[in-house]
Design an enzyme around this catalytic site. Structure first.
Site, PDB file in Angstrom:
ATOM      1  N   PHE A  48       1.009  -1.221   0.047  1.00 56.53           N
ATOM      2  CA  PHE A  48      -0.010  -0.266   0.066  1.00 56.53           C
ATOM      3  C   PHE A  48       0.931   1.370  -0.141  1.00 56.53           C
ATOM      4  O   PHE A  48       1.985   1.296   0.477  1.00 56.53           O
ATOM      5  CB  PHE A  48      -0.737   0.159   1.195  1.00 56.53           C
ATOM      6  CG  PHE A  48      -2.226  -0.888   1.263  1.00 56.53           C
ATOM      7  CD1 PHE A  48      -3.362  -0.253   0.737  1.00 56.53           C
ATOM      8  CD2 PHE A  48      -2.263  -2.033   1.817  1.00 56.53           C
ATOM      9  CE1 PHE A  48      -4.373  -0.988   0.615  1.00 56.53           C
ATOM     10  CE2 PHE A  48      -3.350  -2.843   1.873  1.00 56.53           C
ATOM     11  CZ  PHE A  48      -4.517  -2.480   1.410  1.00 56.53           C
ATOM     12  N   HIS A  49       0.449   2.396  -0.380  1.00 58.60           N
ATOM     13  CA  HIS A  49       1.029   3.529  -0.727  1.00 58.60           C
ATOM     14  C   HIS A  49       0.084   4.805  -1.122  1.00 58.60           C
ATOM     15  O   HIS A  49      -0.821   4.271  -1.613  1.00 58.60           O
ATOM     16  CB  HIS A  49       2.288   3.579  -1.655  1.00 58.60           C
ATOM     17  CG  HIS A  49       2.061   3.143  -2.976  1.00 58.60           C
ATOM     18  ND1 HIS A  49       1.749   1.797  -3.366  1.00 58.60           N
ATOM     19  CD2 HIS A  49       1.653   3.974  -4.044  1.00 58.60           C
ATOM     20  CE1 HIS A  49       1.472   1.821  -4.612  1.00 58.60           C
ATOM     21  NE2 HIS A  49       1.450   3.000  -5.150  1.00 58.60           N
ATOM     22  N   ALA A  50       0.594   5.892  -0.875  1.00 62.72           N
ATOM     23  CA  ALA A  50      -0.220   6.868  -1.549  1.00 62.72           C
ATOM     24  C   ALA A  50       0.620   8.040  -1.764  1.00 62.72           C
ATOM     25  O   ALA A  50       1.806   8.076  -1.627  1.00 62.72           O
ATOM     26  CB  ALA A  50      -1.250   7.390  -0.519  1.00 62.72           C
TER      27      ALA A  50
END
Length: 155
Positions: free
Chosen positions: A65-67
């Site tokens: 996950f990342h943003a």
């Protein structure tokens, strides 16, 4: 770098979780609780998967996950949630996912070394199996540190 970011506060082991969103929220909350990201970062990374699909499942059994940095990253960070029974992301033959990472980067470049280290670790299938089988967060840390020491000796 991984050894500096993954510790007993940023690693958690679960037998199971409700779904991929819960896995992401748990892993993201570890970084909120350590002051590395804002709550808005978790919302952004979940929204990204809802919008673009399970592109974050980067290898069989592994999600990252990342943003965007502007979504609430305060400093570079990494967390890991191990889900012993796996969680489904609708990613075909890459499911079930047992290692759920969250990466927070402060810009578009500083995390590249961290990603390189992560890829090096995750290419070791035996190490991945041992991490999934680990009983405690401390065991996971020791496995990662041992692998990194071996890698340094090889150089």
């Amino acid at each position: 770098m991984i050894s500096e970011l993954l510790n007993e506060n940023t690693i958690k082991i679960y037998d199971s979780v409700k779904d991929w969103k819960e896995a992401g929220k748990i892993a993201g909350k570890l970084l909120v609780d350590t002051g590395k990201v804002k709550e808005s970062f978790i919302d952004a990374m979940i929204k990204s998967v809802e919008e673009y699909g399970p592109y974050i499942v980067i290898a069989p059994g592994i999600a990252l996950f990342h943003a965007r940095p502007e979504d609430g990253v305060k400093s570079m960070c990494l967390s890991l949630v191990i889900v012993k029974n796996g969680v489904y992301f609708n990613s075909g033959d890459k499911d079930p996912v047992k290692l759920v990472f969250v990466l927070g980067a402060v810009d578009n470049e500083s995390h590249l070394r961290l990603l390189s280290e992560l890829v090096n670790l995750l290419q070791d299938k035996n190490l991945v199996k041992m991490i999934i089988s680990a009983h405690t967060e401390k065991d996971v840390i020791q496995l990662i540190q041992k692998k990194q020491l071996e890698t340094v000796k090889e150089l």
